[in-house]
Motif scaffolding. Sequence first.
Motif, mmCIF file in Angstrom:
data_model
loop_
_atom_site.group_PDB
_atom_site.id
_atom_site.type_symbol
_atom_site.label_atom_id
_atom_site.label_comp_id
_atom_site.label_asym_id
_atom_site.label_seq_id
_atom_site.Cartn_x
_atom_site.Cartn_y
_atom_site.Cartn_z
ATOM 1 N N UNK A 109 0.867 -1.175 0.000
ATOM 2 C CA UNK A 109 0.000 0.000 0.000
ATOM 3 C C UNK A 109 0.909 1.232 0.000
ATOM 4 N N UNK A 110 0.703 2.150 -0.973
ATOM 5 C CA UNK A 110 1.559 3.332 -1.088
ATOM 6 C C UNK A 110 0.735 4.611 -1.137
ATOM 7 N N UNK A 111 1.262 5.622 -0.483
ATOM 8 C CA UNK A 111 0.645 6.944 -0.481
ATOM 9 C C UNK A 111 1.366 7.822 -1.498
ATOM 10 N N UNK A 112 0.600 8.493 -2.358
ATOM 11 C CA UNK A 112 1.181 9.422 -3.325
ATOM 12 C C UNK A 112 1.665 10.688 -2.620
ATOM 13 N N UNK A 113 2.784 11.276 -3.071
ATOM 14 C CA UNK A 113 3.730 10.748 -4.067
ATOM 15 C C UNK A 113 4.579 9.628 -3.456
ATOM 16 N N UNK A 114 4.803 8.565 -4.186
ATOM 17 C CA UNK A 114 5.477 7.398 -3.635
ATOM 18 C C UNK A 114 6.935 7.317 -4.079
ATOM 19 N N UNK A 115 7.679 6.524 -3.348
ATOM 20 C CA UNK A 115 9.087 6.283 -3.646
ATOM 21 C C UNK A 115 9.175 5.314 -4.832
ATOM 22 N N UNK A 116 9.785 5.748 -5.917
ATOM 23 C CA UNK A 116 9.841 4.950 -7.139
ATOM 24 C C UNK A 116 10.498 3.593 -6.923
ATOM 25 N N UNK A 117 11.605 3.577 -6.176
ATOM 26 C CA UNK A 117 12.324 2.315 -5.950
ATOM 27 C C UNK A 117 11.461 1.325 -5.168
ATOM 28 N N UNK A 118 10.719 1.845 -4.203
ATOM 29 C CA UNK A 118 9.867 0.967 -3.397
ATOM 30 C C UNK A 118 8.715 0.419 -4.212
ATOM 31 N N UNK A 119 8.178 1.229 -5.125
ATOM 32 C CA UNK A 119 7.076 0.769 -5.978
ATOM 33 C C UNK A 119 7.566 -0.328 -6.918
ATOM 34 N N UNK A 120 8.737 -0.150 -7.488
ATOM 35 C CA UNK A 120 9.307 -1.176 -8.378
ATOM 36 C C UNK A 120 9.553 -2.468 -7.596
ATOM 37 N N UNK A 121 10.089 -2.338 -6.386
ATOM 38 C CA UNK A 121 10.343 -3.514 -5.550
ATOM 39 C C UNK A 121 9.036 -4.220 -5.203
ATOM 40 N N UNK A 122 7.997 -3.431 -4.923
ATOM 41 C CA UNK A 122 6.694 -4.012 -4.591
ATOM 42 C C UNK A 122 6.090 -4.734 -5.786
ATOM 43 N N UNK A 123 6.264 -4.166 -6.976
ATOM 44 C CA UNK A 123 5.753 -4.802 -8.186
ATOM 45 C C UNK A 123 6.477 -6.121 -8.452
ATOM 46 N N UNK A 124 7.786 -6.125 -8.251
ATOM 47 C CA UNK A 124 8.571 -7.349 -8.435
ATOM 48 C C UNK A 124 8.127 -8.435 -7.452
ATOM 49 N N UNK A 125 7.906 -8.028 -6.209
ATOM 50 C CA UNK A 125 7.445 -8.979 -5.195
ATOM 51 C C UNK A 125 6.085 -9.551 -5.576
ATOM 52 N N UNK A 126 5.194 -8.680 -6.062
ATOM 53 C CA UNK A 126 3.854 -9.119 -6.458
ATOM 54 C C UNK A 126 3.917 -10.064 -7.660
ATOM 55 N N UNK A 127 4.799 -9.778 -8.609
ATOM 56 C CA UNK A 127 4.956 -10.639 -9.782
ATOM 57 C C UNK A 127 5.463 -12.015 -9.367
ATOM 58 N N UNK A 128 6.432 -12.039 -8.449
ATOM 59 C CA UNK A 128 6.947 -13.314 -7.951
ATOM 60 C C UNK A 128 5.851 -14.109 -7.243
ATOM 61 N N UNK A 129 5.020 -13.395 -6.480
ATOM 62 C CA UNK A 129 3.911 -14.052 -5.782
ATOM 63 C C UNK A 129 2.928 -14.646 -6.785
ATOM 64 N N UNK A 130 2.654 -13.900 -7.851
ATOM 65 C CA UNK A 130 1.755 -14.402 -8.881
ATOM 66 C C UNK A 130 2.315 -15.669 -9.513
#
Length: 219
Positions: A109-130
């Motif tokens: 869960x991210x609040x705008x404006x968000x940290x770009x590196x953290x969003x990319x890391x979160x997306x990678x984690x979500x992709x791995x989970x998928x």
Amino acid sequence: MIHSMELQNAAPLITIVDDEDIVRKSLIDLFGSFDMPAVAFDGPADFLAGFDPGRPGCILLDINMPDFNGLELQKRLSAMGCSHPVVFITGFEDVRISVDAMKAGATDFFLKPFDSKKVVAAALKAINLDGERRTERVNLDNAHNCYGKLTPREREVLKFVTDGLLNKQIAWELGISEIMVKLHRGRMMKKMECRTLSELVRRYDLLAAADAMGESART
């Protein structure tokens, strides 16, 4: 027409749903800089019309949108049987909403404006989970297919074997000869596509866990 297997083998796609044009463009550019395929939709209706649940990936979902919000869209996705991991983003700091988002199954869960590196890391984690979830579904489907080939007697032998009983104990329980137990056991192992007892136990436990979850969902 793209077959389901081709979709499964396609590169994971990050799907962005946000009504703010600047957010969509910045996220597309961000993921593009990491060579991570991404597509963006400006709202739930547009997203539902173009989303393909067969392709691996994750969803970055804005909570505050017109028509119905991200949490409502997440519920609709769950009702559709879509298991894509969801990362929620919002421009409003609200503890209740963040708690509701996590309860709805959000991976982050991210609040705008968000940290770009953290969003990319979160997306990678979500992709791995998928990827893990899809592998589990394939394994479960295979286990169900194998189990469906067993005769009633072979299913009894399977249960006793996974409970740790020896052939002579199974023979006594079923009232048959040990030779017949060995025959049923060999056929059962072949149909379950297992070479070792540990493989058989893992496959049986997978089926038992899925059945338990299904029973829990019905009560």
